[in-house]
Design an enzyme around this catalytic site. Sequence first.
Site, PDB file in Angstrom:
ATOM      1  N   ARG A 168       0.799  -1.220   0.000  1.00 58.24           N
ATOM      2  CA  ARG A 168       0.000   0.000   0.000  1.00 58.24           C
ATOM      3  C   ARG A 168       0.838   1.278   0.000  1.00 58.24           C
ATOM      4  O   ARG A 168       0.504   2.267   0.654  1.00 58.24           O
ATOM      5  CB  ARG A 168      -0.981   0.012   1.185  1.00 58.24           C
ATOM      6  CG  ARG A 168      -1.984  -1.132   1.163  1.00 58.24           C
ATOM      7  CD  ARG A 168      -2.827  -1.140  -0.121  1.00 58.24           C
ATOM      8  NE  ARG A 168      -3.672  -2.319  -0.200  1.00 58.24           N
ATOM      9  CZ  ARG A 168      -3.341  -3.440  -0.851  1.00 58.24           C
ATOM     10  NH1 ARG A 168      -2.181  -3.526  -1.488  1.00 58.24           N
ATOM     11  NH2 ARG A 168      -4.162  -4.453  -0.891  1.00 58.24           N
ATOM     12  N   SER A 217     -11.558  -0.160   1.701  1.00 63.37           N
ATOM     13  CA  SER A 217     -10.910  -0.597   2.939  1.00 63.37           C
ATOM     14  C   SER A 217     -10.425   0.610   3.735  1.00 63.37           C
ATOM     15  O   SER A 217      -9.721   1.468   3.206  1.00 63.37           O
ATOM     16  CB  SER A 217      -9.725  -1.509   2.630  1.00 63.37           C
ATOM     17  OG  SER A 217     -10.163  -2.709   2.031  1.00 63.37           O
ATOM     18  N   GLU A 287      -5.747   3.287   5.572  1.00 60.30           N
ATOM     19  CA  GLU A 287      -5.548   3.073   4.139  1.00 60.30           C
ATOM     20  C   GLU A 287      -6.231   4.189   3.362  1.00 60.30           C
ATOM     21  O   GLU A 287      -5.794   4.578   2.280  1.00 60.30           O
ATOM     22  CB  GLU A 287      -6.106   1.713   3.718  1.00 60.30           C
ATOM     23  CG  GLU A 287      -5.809   1.348   2.282  1.00 60.30           C
ATOM     24  CD  GLU A 287      -6.093  -0.108   1.965  1.00 60.30           C
ATOM     25  OE1 GLU A 287      -6.610  -0.364   0.857  1.00 60.30           O
ATOM     26  OE2 GLU A 287      -5.812  -0.983   2.805  1.00 60.30           O
TER      27      GLU A 287
END
EC number: 1.3.1.98
Length: 295
Positions: A168, A217, A287
């Site tokens: 990420r 998410s 996130e």
Amino acid sequence: MLILPTVKGEYQKDYNLKHLTWFKVGGDAEIFFKPLDSEDLASFLIQNRQKLPITTFGAGSNIIIRDGGIEGVVIKLGQNFSNIEFIDNHLIVGSSCLNYNLAKFCQANDISGFEFLVGIPGTIGGGVAMNAGAYGSEFKDIIVRIEAIDFAGNFRTFTNAESGFKYRGNNLPKDLIILKAVFKVNKGDSENILLRMNEINNTRSLTQPIKERTGGSTFANPEGLKSWELIDKAGLRGYRIGGASMSELHCNFMINNGDATSKDLEDLGDFVRQKVFEDSGVELKWEIKIIGKYV
């Protein structure tokens, strides 16, 4: 009086960003700029000389804009930056192209390896910036190089290795606007590709609140763990603050139930992080990107 660089594209002042985000919350952009093309963007950046703060904006799918809005210039790359080209066995894709659209293009042209994109909301530029991934694949698996421009107006290119992709994220300079991504191409069977894409869509429909106002998410998975399991263990499935709640269907998804503010969403996320840490000793990392000023 604020004097803006001369451009061919479009400026709008005090532009409300709420309608551009999936959460449907947030304040205004002091200046909203949609450049005509890469040369127009470069001209703006060179003239700006890094005086006005710059924020880039994609599809608004994985972001919370605070209710006080964003100072400086918010740059959104429009349709002129969404082309898909097939050259020398490589795909060259504009950063504002939607992930879903690229997945469909690849399926129609017997190109495999892009099926996972059908399950990732947002744009190619955003996906590159966070090394987005799902269903066992990530952007780093398919990228050859990135074409970008820095805030000083210099065009720059980075190979996959130079980009330093990680879970990420990446190690690219922070003052970059991604213009294009170049992908490697592997041929596949269109019907098999479509079957895999349908599997992904069916799984999403059953396990994620895709019809709600959500940002995907909320927290990245800690190494070896699942954020939703930690949230569930802390008893926070369905937990609500103001108009924001953790989804009953998938508790790593935050939902705007219709009247949430950005503060509701951010407060809920911070509360969840605190309670998970107290319960499991694990510090969840956002996130979702949070930008802008508090009211």
